[in-house]
Design an enzyme around this catalytic site. Structure first.
Site, mmCIF file in Angstrom:
data_model
loop_
_atom_site.group_PDB
_atom_site.id
_atom_site.type_symbol
_atom_site.label_atom_id
_atom_site.label_comp_id
_atom_site.label_asym_id
_atom_site.label_seq_id
_atom_site.Cartn_x
_atom_site.Cartn_y
_atom_site.Cartn_z
ATOM 1 N N SER A 131 32.053 6.696 42.081
ATOM 2 C CA SER A 131 31.172 6.540 43.239
ATOM 3 C C SER A 131 29.751 6.890 42.831
ATOM 4 O O SER A 131 29.537 7.788 42.002
ATOM 5 C CB SER A 131 31.610 7.464 44.374
ATOM 6 O OG SER A 131 30.676 7.440 45.441
ATOM 7 N N TYR A 144 33.578 15.855 47.440
ATOM 8 C CA TYR A 144 33.829 14.459 47.043
ATOM 9 C C TYR A 144 32.953 14.095 45.845
ATOM 10 O O TYR A 144 33.438 13.517 44.864
ATOM 11 C CB TYR A 144 33.531 13.527 48.216
ATOM 12 C CG TYR A 144 33.760 12.065 47.898
ATOM 13 C CD1 TYR A 144 35.054 11.544 47.819
ATOM 14 C CD2 TYR A 144 32.684 11.202 47.687
ATOM 15 C CE1 TYR A 144 35.266 10.212 47.524
ATOM 16 C CE2 TYR A 144 32.891 9.869 47.392
ATOM 17 C CZ TYR A 144 34.184 9.372 47.312
ATOM 18 O OH TYR A 144 34.386 8.045 47.011
#
Length: 269
Positions: A131, A144
C-alpha cells in the site's frame, strides 16, 4: 507455451478478484484463495481454493493442491489483507497482533511455502500487494501502515537472498481503490470522553470517503499483468492517483517536519 499458473491470496473479492479475472482473460490459469469457499458456491470467475494465510497447514495444503493439479506454480500474488484504524493508544493489542498475522506473517508464510516450488523450477515471481500507506505513518492508520511497510522492507531482503534461484520478488503499492475493504476493517471504537474522539471521527470519515471515491481496481490488475511480463521486475511499484504517487516524491525531498505538516493539513488535524 503452457499458460502460467497464478495463485492469488484473497482472490474472492476486491483487488484480488479483479486481478484474477483480468489474468484469466489473458490466458493464465488462475487460482484464488478464500477462507470460506462455501460462501462462494456460485463463483465462476476462476478457481477458488480454501486457504487461511494465518494457518501454516492451510497454506501448505493449498500450494500442494495447486502444484499437484498443474505441475507447477509460476506466480504468487500476495494480496490477502485486512484494514485497521484507530488511535494507537486505544487499539487493543490482540487486534494489532491479528492484523500483523494476516498482513505481514500471512504474506511471509505464503511466500515461504511457494519458494521451494519456484526454486526447483528455477523460475517464479512473487508480487506482494502492499500500500502507498506503507511508505508513511498515517494518523489513525499507523498499525496498517506498519504492516505494509514491513512487507516492503522484508521484500527487499528476500529479493537479495533468492537472486540466484531464478525467482523474482517485487512490491506493488496501490493507493485508494474502490473495494469493500472498509466492511472487513477493524475499527477501534470511537470512545466518548476520549481525547482522540473528534480527530479520529473526522479522519475515519475521510478514510472511508477515499475508498468510496477510489479508482477502479482493474488498474491494479493491469499493473500486475505488466509486472508479470517484465523480465527483471523492479523492487517497488506504485499504482494510484497522481497526488498519491506524488506524495511519495514529496516525502523523499521534503524535511520530515514539513511533510508531517502536509499530512496534518490534509487530515485537518
Amino acid at each position: 507455451m503452457k499458460a502460467k499458473v497464478v495463485l492469488i491470496s484473497g482472490g474472492s473479492s476486491g483487488i484480488g478478484k479483479s486481478i484474477g479475472q483480468f489474468l484469466k482473460s489473458k490466458g493464465f490459469v488462475v487460482y484464488g484463495t478464500t477462507r470460506s469457499p462455501e460462501k462462494y458456491a456460485d463463483f465462476e470467475h476462476f478457481k477458488l481454493v480454501k486457504m487461511d494465510v494465518r494457518d501454516l497447514e492451510s497454506i501448505r495444503m493449498a500450494v500442494e493442491y495447486i502444484v499437484k493439479a498443474e505441475g507447477r506454480l509460476d506466480v504468487l500474488v500476495n494480496n490477502a489483507g485486512i484494514g485497521i484504524t484507530g488511535p494507537i493508544e486505544e487499539t487493543p493489542h490482540e487486534e494489532i497482533v491479528g492484523v500483523f498475522n494476516t498482513n505481514f506473517h500471512g504474506y511471509l508464510n505464503t511466500a515461504k511455502a511457494v519458494l521451494p516450488v519456484m526454486r526447483e523450477q528455477n523460475a517464479g515471481l512473487i508480487i506482494n500487494i502492499t500500500s502507498i500507506a506503507g511508505y508513511m505513518g498515517l494518523p489513525y492508520r499507523g498499525i496498517y501502515s506498519a504492516t505494509k511497510g514491513a512487507v516492503e522492507l522484508v521484500t527487499e531482503a528476500l529479493r537479495m537472498e533468492t537472486k540466484d534461484f531464478g525467482v523474482h520478488i517485487t512490491n506493488l503499492a496501490p493507493g485508494d481503490f474502490a473495494t469493500d475493504i472498509a466492511s472487513g476493517r477493524y475499527h477501534a471504537p470511537v470512545l466518548e470522553g476520549s481525547p482522540y474522539k473528534t480527530a479520529y471521527e473526522q479522519t475515519l470519515r475521510q478514510i472511508d470517503e477515499g475508498v468510496e471515491q477510489g479508482q477502479d481496481p482493474i488498474k491494479v490488475a493491469h499493473k500486475v499483468f505488466s509486472i508479470i511480463n517484465t523480465d527483471k521486475p523492479k523492487v517497488h511499484y506504485k499504482v494510484g492517483s497522481f497526488m498519491q504517487r506524488f506524495s511519495l516524491i514529496l516525502k523523499k525531498i521534503l524535511p520530515d517536519k514539513v511533510y508531517e505538516k502536509l499530512l496534518l493539513n490534509h487530515y485537518k488535524l
